[in-house]
Design an enzyme around this catalytic site. Structure first.
Site, PDB file in Angstrom:
ATOM      1  N   TYR A 158       3.656 -44.117 -57.422  1.00  0.00           N
ATOM      2  CA  TYR A 158       4.619 -44.624 -58.390  1.00  0.00           C
ATOM      3  C   TYR A 158       3.980 -45.680 -59.302  1.00  0.00           C
ATOM      4  O   TYR A 158       4.100 -45.605 -60.528  1.00  0.00           O
ATOM      5  CB  TYR A 158       5.811 -45.219 -57.649  1.00  0.00           C
ATOM      6  CG  TYR A 158       6.938 -45.671 -58.541  1.00  0.00           C
ATOM      7  CD1 TYR A 158       7.828 -44.749 -59.085  1.00  0.00           C
ATOM      8  CD2 TYR A 158       7.137 -47.022 -58.833  1.00  0.00           C
ATOM      9  CE1 TYR A 158       8.874 -45.160 -59.901  1.00  0.00           C
ATOM     10  CE2 TYR A 158       8.176 -47.435 -59.646  1.00  0.00           C
ATOM     11  CZ  TYR A 158       9.042 -46.497 -60.174  1.00  0.00           C
ATOM     12  OH  TYR A 158      10.075 -46.908 -60.983  1.00  0.00           O
ATOM     13  N   LYS A 162       3.405 -45.231 -63.382  1.00  0.00           N
ATOM     14  CA  LYS A 162       4.066 -46.115 -64.330  1.00  0.00           C
ATOM     15  C   LYS A 162       3.060 -46.929 -65.143  1.00  0.00           C
ATOM     16  O   LYS A 162       3.282 -47.201 -66.330  1.00  0.00           O
ATOM     17  CB  LYS A 162       5.048 -47.036 -63.597  1.00  0.00           C
ATOM     18  CG  LYS A 162       6.249 -46.319 -63.021  1.00  0.00           C
ATOM     19  CD  LYS A 162       7.100 -45.650 -64.098  1.00  0.00           C
ATOM     20  CE  LYS A 162       8.406 -45.093 -63.550  1.00  0.00           C
ATOM     21  NZ  LYS A 162       9.266 -44.489 -64.597  1.00  0.00           N
TER      22      LYS A 162
END
Length: 253
Positions: A158, A162
């Site tokens: 993640y 991002k």
């Protein structure tokens, strides 16, 4: 004009929102509808999208898309541009997460997170951004995360995805800014959507994180939506290429 309430209106603007079925995406849809936008709601669940479309007071079209598929982002971009003959605002919101420690990393999960959180929004923004530039400009808004700017345990894929999409957004700002296209990222801390509650609802897990946020709480969806509204509107006409924390001070603690 910039300081007036009308600067926060989106009257007639054509807005594509990905991941609009629920959570932050659905809240952004309701906020933008109230500001006068014409909506294109994208997600995988047609029924949920249509239910949302029926509840907002705005011209709304539903576009079902699987952004994890190889051609999903480009197909969605071309379809969305065709509905209203152009797009003025893109909100790249769709995202997934599989919290897991590095030493328990699942390769399939890693690949899927990068596919949905990095590859898909990068390709979608490039395609839509080109259309915006050819039509005189627009605003691209990436819903990234404070986890892109500060490492978060058990969020290897993640955080990586991002961080990557923030840099992609900056390149869009650099290359398309001279043609009227602004591109910016919003970087929230934990947001108390259904997914946020699922991951952070355990007080034992949430307490250390809350202890690092000077405001002493997590964000709520409207705080992300209102930031997105500002970035979509004329009130932020000089804002381009930034990653804007919505984090209660988390990144300075």
């Amino acid at each position: 004009m910039t300081g007036s309430p009308t600067a926060l209106r989106l009257d007639g603007k054509r807005v594509l929102i990905t991941g609009a079925s629920r959570g932050i995406g659905a809240d952004i849809a309701r906020t933008f509808a109230a500001a006068g936008a014409r909506l294109l709601l994208s997600g995988r669940d047609r029924r949920t999208l249509e239910t949302l479309a029926d509840t907002v007071d705005a011209e709304t079209e539903v576009l079902v898309a699987d952004l994890s598929s190889p051609e999903g982002p480009t197909v969605l971009a071309d379809e969305a541009v065709g509905v209203y003959d152009g797009i003025d605002v893109l909100v790249n919101n769709a995202g997934i997460s599989y919290p897991e420690a590095v030493d328990a990393l699942d390769t399939a999960h890693f690949d899927q997170v990068l596919q949905v959180n990095l590859r898909a929004p990068s390709l979608l923004a490039a395609r839509v951004g080109r259309s915006m530039a050819e039509s005189g400009g627009g605003s691209i808004i990436t819903v990234a995360s404070a986890a892109a700017l500060r490492p978060l345990p058990e969020h290897y894929a993640y955080c990586t995805s991002k961080a990557g999409i923030i840099m992609a957004t900056k390149i869009l700002a650099l290359e398309l800014g001279g043609r009227g296209v602004r591109a910016n990222s919003i970087c929230p801390t934990v947001v108390l959507t259904d997914m946020g509650q699922k991951v952070w609802g355990d007080p034992v897990k949430s307490a250390p994180m809350l202890g690092r946020i000077p405001a002493g709480r997590f964000a709520v969806p409207s705080e992300v939506s209102n930031t997105a509204l500002w970035l979509a509107s004329d009130a932020s006409a000089m804002i381009n290429g930034v990653d804007l924390p919505v984090d209660g001070g988390y990144l300075v603690s």
